[in-house]
Design a protein around this motif. Structure first.
Motif, PDB file in Angstrom:
ATOM      1  N   LEU A  33      -6.853  -0.100  -7.799  1.00  0.00           N
ATOM      2  CA  LEU A  33      -5.927   0.372  -6.762  1.00  0.00           C
ATOM      3  C   LEU A  33      -4.552   0.686  -7.349  1.00  0.00           C
ATOM      4  N   ILE A  34      -4.098  -0.141  -8.294  1.00  0.00           N
ATOM      5  CA  ILE A  34      -2.800   0.094  -8.930  1.00  0.00           C
ATOM      6  C   ILE A  34      -2.842   1.355  -9.781  1.00  0.00           C
ATOM      7  N   ASN A  35      -3.891   1.477 -10.607  1.00  0.00           N
ATOM      8  CA  ASN A  35      -3.985   2.614 -11.522  1.00  0.00           C
ATOM      9  C   ASN A  35      -4.075   3.947 -10.786  1.00  0.00           C
ATOM     10  N   ASN A  36      -4.627   3.941  -9.594  1.00  0.00           N
ATOM     11  CA  ASN A  36      -4.740   5.173  -8.836  1.00  0.00           C
ATOM     12  C   ASN A  36      -3.601   5.377  -7.839  1.00  0.00           C
ATOM     13  N   GLY A  37      -2.617   4.489  -7.882  1.00  0.00           N
ATOM     14  CA  GLY A  37      -1.443   4.672  -7.043  1.00  0.00           C
ATOM     15  C   GLY A  37      -1.619   4.283  -5.597  1.00  0.00           C
ATOM     16  N   LEU A  38      -2.717   3.582  -5.275  1.00  0.00           N
ATOM     17  CA  LEU A  38      -2.929   3.145  -3.893  1.00  0.00           C
ATOM     18  C   LEU A  38      -2.176   1.867  -3.593  1.00  0.00           C
ATOM     19  N   LEU A  39      -1.980   1.041  -4.626  1.00  0.00           N
ATOM     20  CA  LEU A  39      -1.119  -0.140  -4.522  1.00  0.00           C
ATOM     21  C   LEU A  39       0.113   0.107  -5.388  1.00  0.00           C
ATOM     22  N   ILE A  40       1.293  -0.109  -4.813  1.00  0.00           N
ATOM     23  CA  ILE A  40       2.545   0.135  -5.534  1.00  0.00           C
ATOM     24  C   ILE A  40       3.447  -1.075  -5.396  1.00  0.00           C
ATOM     25  N   ARG A  41       4.490  -1.100  -6.222  1.00  0.00           N
ATOM     26  CA  ARG A  41       5.474  -2.184  -6.116  1.00  0.00           C
ATOM     27  C   ARG A  41       6.190  -2.101  -4.774  1.00  0.00           C
ATOM     28  N   ALA A  42       6.351  -3.228  -4.129  1.00  0.00           N
ATOM     29  CA  ALA A  42       7.092  -3.282  -2.868  1.00  0.00           C
ATOM     30  C   ALA A  42       8.581  -3.223  -3.180  1.00  0.00           C
ATOM     31  N   ARG A  43       9.272  -2.236  -2.654  1.00  0.00           N
ATOM     32  CA  ARG A  43      10.707  -2.064  -2.897  1.00  0.00           C
ATOM     33  C   ARG A  43      11.501  -2.400  -1.646  1.00  0.00           C
ATOM     34  N   ASP A  44      12.762  -2.743  -1.848  1.00  0.00           N
ATOM     35  CA  ASP A  44      13.643  -3.046  -0.717  1.00  0.00           C
ATOM     36  C   ASP A  44      13.698  -1.841   0.220  1.00  0.00           C
ATOM     37  N   GLY A  45      13.602  -2.115   1.510  1.00  0.00           N
ATOM     38  CA  GLY A  45      13.717  -1.052   2.484  1.00  0.00           C
ATOM     39  C   GLY A  45      12.426  -0.309   2.745  1.00  0.00           C
ATOM     40  N   LYS A  46      11.375  -0.514   1.923  1.00  0.00           N
ATOM     41  CA  LYS A  46      10.120   0.208   2.118  1.00  0.00           C
ATOM     42  C   LYS A  46       9.048  -0.680   2.734  1.00  0.00           C
ATOM     43  N   ALA A  47       9.027  -1.937   2.340  1.00  0.00           N
ATOM     44  CA  ALA A  47       7.935  -2.797   2.762  1.00  0.00           C
ATOM     45  C   ALA A  47       7.836  -2.914   4.275  1.00  0.00           C
ATOM     46  N   HIS A  48       9.013  -3.024   4.947  1.00  0.00           N
ATOM     47  CA  HIS A  48       8.939  -3.256   6.382  1.00  0.00           C
ATOM     48  C   HIS A  48       8.379  -2.042   7.116  1.00  0.00           C
ATOM     49  N   ARG A  49       8.506  -0.835   6.518  1.00  0.00           N
ATOM     50  CA  ARG A  49       7.987   0.364   7.164  1.00  0.00           C
ATOM     51  C   ARG A  49       6.456   0.404   7.103  1.00  0.00           C
ATOM     52  N   HIS A  62      -6.609   9.448  -0.688  1.00  0.00           N
ATOM     53  CA  HIS A  62      -5.288   9.430  -1.342  1.00  0.00           C
ATOM     54  C   HIS A  62      -5.202  10.642  -2.261  1.00  0.00           C
ATOM     55  N   PRO A  63      -4.031  11.246  -2.417  1.00  0.00           N
ATOM     56  CA  PRO A  63      -3.902  12.433  -3.271  1.00  0.00           C
ATOM     57  C   PRO A  63      -4.385  12.228  -4.708  1.00  0.00           C
ATOM     58  N   ALA A  64      -4.348  11.001  -5.216  1.00  0.00           N
ATOM     59  CA  ALA A  64      -4.754  10.756  -6.601  1.00  0.00           C
ATOM     60  C   ALA A  64      -6.272  10.706  -6.767  1.00  0.00           C
ATOM     61  N   LEU A  65      -7.009  10.613  -5.664  1.00  0.00           N
ATOM     62  CA  LEU A  65      -8.466  10.530  -5.728  1.00  0.00           C
ATOM     63  C   LEU A  65      -9.082  11.912  -5.575  1.00  0.00           C
ATOM     64  N   ASP A  66     -10.228  12.138  -6.240  1.00  0.00           N
ATOM     65  CA  ASP A  66     -10.912  13.429  -6.137  1.00  0.00           C
ATOM     66  C   ASP A  66     -11.427  13.685  -4.729  1.00  0.00           C
ATOM     67  N   GLY A  67     -11.687  12.635  -4.001  1.00  0.00           N
ATOM     68  CA  GLY A  67     -12.188  12.747  -2.636  1.00  0.00           C
ATOM     69  C   GLY A  67     -12.221  11.375  -2.005  1.00  0.00           C
ATOM     70  N   LEU A 100       0.826  -1.199   0.000  1.00  0.00           N
ATOM     71  CA  LEU A 100       0.000   0.000   0.000  1.00  0.00           C
ATOM     72  C   LEU A 100       0.863   1.251   0.000  1.00  0.00           C
ATOM     73  N   SER A 101       0.384   2.269  -0.686  1.00  0.00           N
ATOM     74  CA  SER A 101       1.077   3.550  -0.736  1.00  0.00           C
ATOM     75  C   SER A 101       1.134   4.179   0.652  1.00  0.00           C
ATOM     76  N   LEU A 102       2.252   4.837   0.940  1.00  0.00           N
ATOM     77  CA  LEU A 102       2.383   5.554   2.208  1.00  0.00           C
ATOM     78  C   LEU A 102       1.392   6.704   2.321  1.00  0.00           C
ATOM     79  N   ASP A 103       0.889   7.171   1.171  1.00  0.00           N
ATOM     80  CA  ASP A 103      -0.049   8.299   1.176  1.00  0.00           C
ATOM     81  C   ASP A 103      -1.491   7.882   1.419  1.00  0.00           C
ATOM     82  N   LEU A 104      -1.758   6.580   1.466  1.00  0.00           N
ATOM     83  CA  LEU A 104      -3.121   6.097   1.652  1.00  0.00           C
ATOM     84  C   LEU A 104      -3.529   6.194   3.115  1.00  0.00           C
ATOM     85  N   LYS A 105      -4.729   6.736   3.340  1.00  0.00           N
ATOM     86  CA  LYS A 105      -5.274   6.820   4.690  1.00  0.00           C
ATOM     87  C   LYS A 105      -6.709   6.313   4.682  1.00  0.00           C
ATOM     88  N   LEU A 106      -7.152   5.839   5.820  1.00  0.00           N
ATOM     89  CA  LEU A 106      -8.552   5.486   6.016  1.00  0.00           C
ATOM     90  C   LEU A 106      -9.188   6.559   6.892  1.00  0.00           C
TER      91      LEU A 106
END
Length: 474
Positions: free
Chosen positions: A448-464, A397-402, A372-378
Motif C-alpha cells: 500500500l505504501i509503495n503504490n501510494g495508497l498509504l501516505i504519511r499523515a500530515r498536519d491539517g490533512k488527517a482530519h479531512r 487509485h491512479p498508481a494502479l493499472d486497474g 489513506l491517500s485522498l485519491d483512493l476509492k473503493l
C-alpha cells in the motif's frame, strides 16, 4: 454420420485450446476439442517466458516442460541500443522448447483431464442457434455433428469464428527458417538492425531458428537470407545449412473486440496477439485460457453474473493489450533513438511515458503515522472468485493499472476498511492479524505504501480523511 452433444466445443489444440479445455473439464463440464493438424508439428514460439512454468503448475501440467526436453535459458545476447551485451536476470531465465513436442504434451494433458479430442479433424461449419452451436466436423472422411452449449475459438490467427480484429501496432511480418550444423549458437540473441529486428533461438532438437521482423511493404522473402547474413545471428557459425527455405508469418499485434458473447469466447491468438518483441505469446495465450475457463463456467452456470463475466474478460484483454503496447513502444523507442528509419518511428511509443515509480522501503515508515491517500476509492469491479466471476469491491487509485481486489491472495478492501488515521505499520499488521499473519500484514502494508495508497499523515490533512475512512467501513 455421428452425433455428439457437449457443454463446450473447443476449436484448436494449441496451448490456449488445450489449457482451456482441460480447465473446463476439471470444473465439471463436458468438452470436445477439435484440432486440424496431426501432432507433433513444427510451430513458432519456441522461447517461453519464466511465467509459463507457474501457469502450467497451476493446471497440474508442471511436468510438461521437462517431458518436452526444455532447455533452461541462463542469459540472452542483446544488441539493441547500446552495443552487444549479455543480459542476465530473472526476465531472461525462461526456457526453449520444441513446440511440436510441447503442444502435443499439453493436448495429452487435456485428454487425460477428460476432454474428448478429435484429431486430425476440421470444423467445416459453425452455426449458432438460441441454445448454443451446431458444428459440422470432418474427420478423415467421417462427418460428425456436434451440438454444444458453448463454443470456444482457440484457432489462432485463422479465426474460425470470425470477429472484429483491431490492429494495436504496426503491420509486421516475421520471416523465419531453421538451420542445422555442428557449430550453431547456444544462446538466444536479439538484435536491432537498420530497419528490421532479429531473433535467434536454439531449439532442443539441435536446430537453430532465425527470425527477421520487417515491414511487409518493404521486404520480400528473397532478401531475407541476405539480411540474416548481415546480422550477428550466425556470428562465428561454420558448417551450417538451411533445413528449408524461409517462410513468412503475420506478426501484427491486434485485439478482438468481440472476444466473448453469451455463448462463445475466443482465447489465445484468436482473442489477442501482442507484439512478438516480448516473447510472451505462449504465456499470454495460457493466461487467456485460464481466465477464460472461469468466464465460460460462469456463463454456463450463473447467468445472473453474465454481465460481470463478459466485462471482466473484455477489460482484462484490453488492459493486457495496452500494457504490452506501451512496453513494446518504449523498447522500440530505445532503438529509434539511434536509427532514423520509418520502421522504428512507426513502432516507437508516441505517448508521454509514465512517471517512474520509486520503490519505497517500508522500514522507513516504521515509526510514521499513516493515512489513506485522498485519491483512493473503493469501487465495484468484476473479478475471479474461485470457479466464477463475480462483482466484488476493489481498490482504485491512479498508481494502479486497474481496480485491485486481491494482493497475494489476500482480499484488500476488508483490510483497508479497518484502517484508522495515524496508525503505524506494526499497528496495522496487528489490527489485521485475525485475517492474515503479521508478516503478511506488514508486506501488504508495504504494498500500500509503495503504490501510494498509504501516505504519511500530515498536519491539517488527517482530519479531512476521517469521514472517508469511516465510509470505507460501511
Amino acid at each position: 454420420m455421428k452425433a455428439l452433444q457437449t457443454d463446450v466445443c473447443v476449436i484448436g489444440g494449441g496451448p490456449a485450446g488445450s489449457a482451456l479445455a482441460a480447465q473446463l473439464s476439471a470444473l465439471g463440464n463436458s468438452v470436445v476439442l477439435i484440432e486440424r493438424a496431426e501432432f507433433p508439428r513444427r510451430h513458432l514460439g519456441e522461447s517461453l517466458t519464466p511465467g509459463v512454468r507457474t501457469l502450467l503448475e497451476s493446471i497440474g501440467a508442471g511436468d510438461v516442460l521437462e517431458k518436452a526436453g526444455a532447455l533452461a535459458v541462463e542469459s540472452v545476447l542483446v544488441n539493441w541500443d547500446d552495443g552487444l551485451r549479455e543480459r542476465i536476470g530473472p526476465e531472461s531465465r525462461g526456457t526453449l522448447v520444441n513446440r511440436g513436442r510441447f503442444d502435443a504434451l499439453l493436448l495429452e494433458h487435456a485428454r487425460s483431464a477428460g476432454v474428448q479430442v478429435l484429431q486430425p479433424a476440421v470444423a467445416r461449419d459453425c452455426s449458432p442457434f438460441p441454445e448454443g452451436w451446431r458444428i459440422t466436423v470432418d474427420r478423415g472422411g467421417e462427418t460428425i455433428h456436434i451440438t454444444a452449449r458453448f463454443l470456444a475459438d482457440a484457432s489462432g490467427r485463422t479465426f474460425a469464428t470470425g470477429g472484429r480484429k483491431r490492429r494495436t501496432g504496426a503491420r509486421t511480418t516475421a520471416f523465419y527458417a531453421y538451420w542445422q550444423g555442428s557449430d550453431l549458437p547456444r544462446r538466444p540473441r536479439i538484435e536491432a538492425g537498420s530497419d528490421a529486428w532479429y531473433w535467434g533461438v536454439p531449439i532442443p532438437d539441435g536446430t537453430y531458428n532465425t527470425l527477421v521482423f520487417v515491414d511487409p511493404r518493404t521486404y520480400a522473402t528473397d532478401r531475407v537470407q541476405e539480411m540474416v547474413a548481415r546480422s550477428g545471428l550466425l556470428e562465428g557459425c561454420r558448417d551450417i545449412h538451411l533445413v528449408a527455405q524461409f517462410q513468412a508469418a503475420d506478426a501484427t499485434p491486434y485485439i478482438d473486440e468481440e472476444s466473448v458473447t453469451d455463448h462463445s469466447i475466443k482465447v489465445g491468438d484468436a482473442a489477442l496477439s501482442i507484439d512478438p518483441l516480448s516473447s510472451s505469446g505462449v504465456q499470454k495465450a495460457i493466461q487467456t485460457a485460464l481466465s477464460g475457463s472461469v468466464v465460460v463456467n460462469t456463463l454456463l452456470r450463473r447467468q445472473e453474473s453474465r454481465g460481470a463475466a463478459i466485462e471482466f474478460y473484455r477489460s482484462s484483454l484490453r488492459d493486457a493489450s495496452e500494457r504490452h503496447r506501451r512496453w513494446a513502444g518504449e523498447y522500440y523507442g530505445a532503438a529509434a533513438a539511434t536509427r532514423n528509419a520509418e520502421f522504428w518511428r512507426r513502432r516507437s511509443s508516441v505517448d508521454t511515458p509514465p512517471e517512474p515509480v520509486s520503490t519505497l522501503n517500508a522500514d522507513d515508515f516504521a515509526d510514521e503515522q499513516l493515512t489513506l491517500s485522498l485519491d483512493l476509492k473503493l469501487v465495484e469491479s468484476p473479478c475471479i472468485d474461485g470457479e466464477y466471476v463475480t462483482l466484488k469491491t476493489a481498490l482504485q487509485h491512479p498508481a494502479l493499472d486497474g481496480p485491485v481486489t486481491y494482493v497475494g491472495g489476500s482480499e484488500m478492501p476488508p483490510l483497508v476498511r479497518r484502517l484508522r488515521v495515524g496508525m503505524k505499520p506494526m499497528e496495522i499488521a496487528l489490527l489485521w492479524s485475525d485475517l492474515v499473519p503479521i508478516r503478511t500484514g506488514l508486506a501488504l502494508t508495504g504494498w500500500l505504501i509503495n503504490n501510494g495508497l498509504l501516505i504519511r499523515a500530515r498536519d491539517g490533512k488527517a482530519h479531512r480523511l476521517k469521514h472517508q475512512i469511516a465510509s470505507f467501513r460501511v
